[in-house]
Every structure is written in C-alpha cells, then in structure tokens.
Scaffold this motif. Structure first.
Motif: not given
Ligand SMILES: C[S@@+](CC[C@H](N)C(=O)[O-])C[C@H]1O[C@@H](n2cnc3c(N)ncnc32)[C@H](O)[C@@H]1O
Length: 202
Positions: A100-112
């Motif tokens: 869910d939105a509380s723990a996004l399993p990607w590193p910092d600054e992954t998405f545009d």
C-alpha cells in the motif's frame, strides 16, 4: 472483525464483479489520467492502488523503454492486473506489488510521475503516505491525485481522516504543501471526482 469493504480491498466473487464495474465506471478517469500524465517512451510511472490494472496497461504501452510500478493491497486486484500486464511484466517493464501507499518498495527518486485514482480515501496515514510518494519521485516529478470527492464528510468507516473531514480538497492541498510538494493545485473535475496535481521541487 470489521468488514473489509469491496472498494477498499476487492476480494472474492464480489470483488471480481466490483472489478468489472470499476473498469466500466472508472474508464473516463483512467483515460483522463493517461492524457494528463503525458507518458513518454522512457518515463517511469507509479500507480498507487492500481485496481484491475486497466490504466497500468495503458501506461506500459506508452512507456516503451520505461517502467510502470504499482502497489495495491488486494490479492485479487494484483492477480487481475498481473494477467492484464503479462506481456510487459515479462519484459521487466511493469512491476506490480502487493502493498500500500505507506511503504513503496522502490528506492528514492525512482519515478518521473505518480498517480492515485480513487485510492487516497483508503490511505490510513495520509501525511506519512504522501511523504513516501514524495520520496520515490524524482526532482520535478509529477503527482496526480483523482479523489472521490465527498460532498460533505465521507463515511465514518473510511480510514483516511482527511476524507472524513468535510474539508477534503483543502486538507489534501495543505498536506501536499506540508510534505514538500510545490505547484499544488486543484485542476478541475473528471466526472464527479476532483483532479489535484503537485510536483516535487526540481
Ligand atoms: C476504488 S478502487 C480504484 C482502483 C483504480 N485506481 C481505478 O481507478 O479503477 C481502490 C483501489 O485502491 C486499493 N487500495 C486500498 N487501500 C490502499 C492503500 N492504502 N494504498 C494503495 N492502494 C489501496 C484497493 O485495493 C483498490 O484496488
């Protein structure tokens, strides 16, 4: 134990029916979001609460050399969206996860770009969760929120305190600013839902 509402976490036979209804009734919001996100070839896009994966598949078709990531706490929705995006997942261009939105399993600054359509009302700790979205966005990254705006206060069972507040739009705009987003604005409506956008400072 409290009953888990279908909208909050589609499950079982009724969840499948609910998924078909979402595909039909949320299609205009999906199409609006797709255009507004203006996805380019190499974009990396996050969808929070992807439901049946209808929008995720459209995004994956557009982000031909990029990535579409998504989280949803419903096992049924994960299974449904995974089927829909199979060919893109095989190429490693779609990563859908149970969560869910509380723990996004990607590193910092992954998405545009990031989008949440009709899921914000279910975020139980909106300040924390928006900070989490901010973390995974690149500088200058765009956040699109489509809110099932409640005319007065939303129903008491909604986990998100802002969606129960009766000051929903103002509350979300303030929270976006408090969590480091800039250019925060209410862009208008799609159907009866409110469209909000904001950016992570460049
Ligand atoms: C009403 S459906 C909308 C699905 C899809 N975004 C659409 O517009 O068709 C809400 C979705 O949000 C998911 N959800 C519920 N709580 C969530 C949370 N805390 N974080 C992310 N997604 C959540 C549900 O499992 C469900 O798939």
């Amino acid at each position: 134990m409290a009953r888990v509402r279908q909208a909050m976490q589609p499950h079982g036979f009724r969840g499948r029916v609910f998924g078909r209804l979402m595909d039909r009734f949320n299609a205009s919001a999906h199409n609006f979001a797709f255009k507004r996100l203006d996805v380019h070839n190499s974009d990396r896009v996050l969808e929070i609460g992807f439901g049946t994966g209808r929008l995720a598949r459209k995004l994956a078709k557009a982000a031909r050399d990029g990535l579409v990531g998504g989280v949803d706490p419903s096992e049924l929705m994960l299974e449904t969206a995974e089927k829909r995006t199979r060919r893109f997942r095989k190429k490693g261009r779609v990563e859908l996860k149970l969560g869910d939105a509380s723990a996004l399993p990607w590193p910092d600054e992954t998405f545009d770009k990031a989008a949440a359509l009709h899921s914000f009302q279910f975020w139980s700790d909106p300040a924390h969760d928006l900070a989490e979205v901010h973390r995974v966005l690149k500088p200058g990254g765009l956040l699109l929120l489509i809110l099932r705006a409640h005319r007065k206060a939303g129903p008491k069972w909604l986990p998100n305190p802002i969606s129960r507040s009766g000051q929903e739009i103002a509350g979300v705009l303030q929270l976006l600013t408090d969590n480091g987003f800039v250019g925060t604005r209410l862009e208008g409506k799609v159907g009866s839902s409110a469209v909000l956008t904001a950016r992570k400072a460049a």
